[in-house]
Design a protein around this motif. Structure first.
Motif: not given
Length: 427
Positions: A226-234
């Motif tokens: 639950k509530d895993g972090d998704a970090t995008f470099a775009v």
């Protein structure tokens, strides 16, 4: 463009699925050295292999050990005519460990124990800029099981036992995004912590002093993340579609196992053993990701895996050379649970031949050191473009891709060591 990013998230789900599906049966140096056989024996590692065997344990014991993994995966673009393209991994050393503590008294039929061990874990790091970097750059998984256990000797020939499992998992995944940008290196990093509950049951039957038969069942554990972090470099122009602070939920099923083992103590020195294990990989029907924030280009996904149940077949032996040294050796064959068309850089799975050896050293009546060595030779496996299209992991019309055609090779060598100490040995 929308389908492009949806495909990316689909692949992320698949890779996390593989990481938790990679089973690491390295739970005792003695067992590893004997062809990874532990079910028909009563040792401190029976906390993992067969809690029922603890009912006949004679001594209170503490055992600690680890087995570092040195592995390499090679890829060859065999789907491209006349191609000479190759790539390989530079994996960090894996460090599965275990700790067992057993309380036992000969005058009591009751045994209490606890185990802390790592039955799932992996680390894959492909070379920079390789052909499949939009599928995976690197992935790391660490899992820890905590298992309090109780066993009871019903008769001199029969004992039973079981334990409750609490599992904690940690996942980190990094990969490139299939977009062009001069401002940033488009990529994503997924981080999450998962937990779940299960159980471990066993029974040991000794019809005579020369024979022992063990049966073990380890349940499936559904790891809830639950509530895993998704970090995008775009690029700045796309950040609205990949908002900062986004999180995700998922459930990661870890399969059940049922194992039957037999040991024959032919005489005071030589013991022969065999074991067969069925692993319920069909638990991987699909893996779904639920994002807290959805956009036109970031949707919840359902990733089909369609794994099938697999079996391993183990044989091993140990020979007491003298009161100090015991020699061990073994072999086992592992079937791959991954069907054609579902082979990915995260799970270069194929049928495997496993060769083991080791030695036990009785330093004193109370202190033992066990050394083991395992060499894994996986059969070369080729996945064609036709395989991925038939499996639905590649769509030729949209270009959406969830598996990479080509030829995969895998091998690993794993040394191991454990130290055990018995507390109530009569001098």
């Amino acid at each position: 463009m929308k389908k492009l990013f949806t495909t990316f998230i689909f692949l992320a789900a698949a890779s996390v699925s593989w990481a938790n599906g990679y089973q690491v049966l390295l739970q005792a140096a003695r067992a590893i050295a004997m062809g990874n056989i532990g079910v028909p024996f009563a040792t401190s590692s029976s906390v993992f292999w067969n809690p029922g065997a603890l009912g006949i344990a004679r001594h209170s014991t503490v055992e600690i050990g680890f087995a570092p993994i040195f592995s390499r995966v090679q890829y060859y673009a065999s789907d491209i005519p006349n191609s000479t393209y190759t790539a390989e991994t530079d994996n960090p050393i894996g460090t599965p460990f275990y700790l067992y503590a057993v309380w036992a008294r000969e005058e009591s039929p009751l045994r209490l124990a606890i185990g802390v061990y790592t039955p799932y874990g992996s680390s894959v790091n492909w070379e920079s800029g390789w052909r499949g970097d939009v599928l995976l750059d690197e992935i790391g998984l660490e899992s820890v099981y905590v298992q309090p256990t109780i066993a009871y000797k019903l008769t001199d020939k029969l004992s039973i036992g079981g334990g409750v499992v609490y599992a904690i998992g940690f996942v980190n995944l990094q990969r490139q995004l299939p977009i062009s940008s001069e401002d940033v290196d488009p990529s994503v990093e997924l981080n999450g912590n998962a937990s779940g509950w299960g159980y471990n049951l066993g029974i040991l039957f000794q019809p005579s002093q020369r024979w022992s038969i063990g049966l073990n069942y380890r349940s499936k554990v559904s790891m809830t993340l639950k509530d895993g972090d998704a970090t995008f470099a775009v690029p700045q122009s796309l950040r609205v579609y990949f908002p900062e602070g986004n999180t995700f939920d998922t459930t990661l099923p870890l399969p059940d196992n049922i194992a039957l083992g037999v040991a024959w103590h032919t005489n005071e020195r030589l013991t022969l053993a065999a074991q067969v294990t069925r692993t319920g990989w069909n638990a991987y029907k699909e893996l779904a990701f639920d994002f807290a924030i959805n956009t036109d280009r970031l949707q919840d996904t359902h990733s089909p895996r369609n794994y099938e149940n697999s079996y391993s077949y183990n044989v091993g032996a140990e020979y007491a050379l003298n009161p100090v040294f015991t020699l061990r050796a073994g072999y086992y064959f592992d079937e791959s649970p991954v069907r054609d068309g579902y082979l990915t850089p995260e799970t270069p799975s194929s049928d495997r031949n496993n060769f083991t050896a080791g030695v036990g050293i009785a330093v004193t009546e109370q202190l033992n050191v066990d050394l083991s060595f395992l060499y894994i030779s996986a059969k070369e496996r080729t996945q064609t473009q036709e395989d991925v299209e038939q499996a639905g992991t590649y769509d030729p019309e949209t270009g959406e891709q969830g598996a990479l055609p080509g030829t995969y090779r895998f091998n690993a060598f794993i040394p191991g060591i454990s130290i055990s100490y018995k507390f109530n040995v009569r001098q």
